[in-house]
Scaffold this motif. Structure first.
Motif, mmCIF file in Angstrom:
data_model
loop_
_atom_site.group_PDB
_atom_site.id
_atom_site.type_symbol
_atom_site.label_atom_id
_atom_site.label_comp_id
_atom_site.label_asym_id
_atom_site.label_seq_id
_atom_site.Cartn_x
_atom_site.Cartn_y
_atom_site.Cartn_z
ATOM 1 N N LEU A 151 0.838 -1.195 0.000
ATOM 2 C CA LEU A 151 0.000 0.000 0.000
ATOM 3 C C LEU A 151 0.870 1.239 0.000
ATOM 4 N N GLU A 152 0.473 2.224 -0.779
ATOM 5 C CA GLU A 152 1.162 3.507 -0.811
ATOM 6 C C GLU A 152 0.117 4.614 -0.809
ATOM 7 N N PRO A 153 0.474 5.798 -0.324
ATOM 8 C CA PRO A 153 -0.471 6.922 -0.346
ATOM 9 C C PRO A 153 -0.857 7.291 -1.776
ATOM 10 N N VAL A 154 -2.096 7.717 -1.966
ATOM 11 C CA VAL A 154 -2.554 8.195 -3.270
ATOM 12 C C VAL A 154 -1.838 9.508 -3.592
ATOM 13 N N LEU A 155 -1.755 10.391 -2.605
ATOM 14 C CA LEU A 155 -1.032 11.655 -2.771
ATOM 15 C C LEU A 155 0.168 11.654 -1.828
ATOM 16 N N LYS A 156 1.296 12.088 -2.313
ATOM 17 C CA LYS A 156 2.544 12.044 -1.537
ATOM 18 C C LYS A 156 2.681 13.186 -0.528
#
Length: 124
Positions: free
Chosen positions: A54-59
């Motif tokens: 999982l990674e953030p949609v916006l950094k």
């Protein structure tokens, strides 16, 4: 026949005969609260970490002021608050969102039917 919980709406003699009443009591929240704290979330976290990346949609950091451009992907960015006019919009990032960037599921045997979650059980 399963026992009737004393504080349930099924505790009257008339209501005790209702099958549906027995199946829905106690509420799911009560049943889950019987599990020691942290067990459910720790287990879910482990499964997610093992199977997904999982990674953030916006950094950007939560709380930062960001611009939402025209033509933004509405599946990735949800606008809230006072939405007026046309993009680009400027607002405060309240939650950076999550997206799956890789999936690592175990291989399924061709002899198993993946639609069966739990088999029927017959006692002999």
């Amino acid at each position: 026949m399963p026992p009737v919980w004393p504080s349930s709406p099924c505790s009257s003699a008339r209501a005790a005969s209702l099958i549906s009443c027995r199946k829905t009591w106690p509420p799911i929240r009560t049943r889950i609260s019987a599990v020691p704290p942290g067990v459910v979330h720790a287990g879910c976290r482990k499964v997610l970490a093992d199977q997904l990346t999982l990674e953030p949609v916006l950094k950007e950091a939560e709380g930062a002021t960001i611009k939402v451009p025209a033509g933004f992907d509405a599946q990735r960015i949800r606008l809230t608050g006072n939405i007026a006019g046309q993009p680009p919009f400027t607002g405060t990032l309240r939650h950076h969102g999550w997206q799956v960037t890789s999936v690592r599921l175990p291989a399924i045997s061709e002899t198993l039917d993946p639609r069966v979650v739990a088999p029927a059980e017959v006692e002999l």
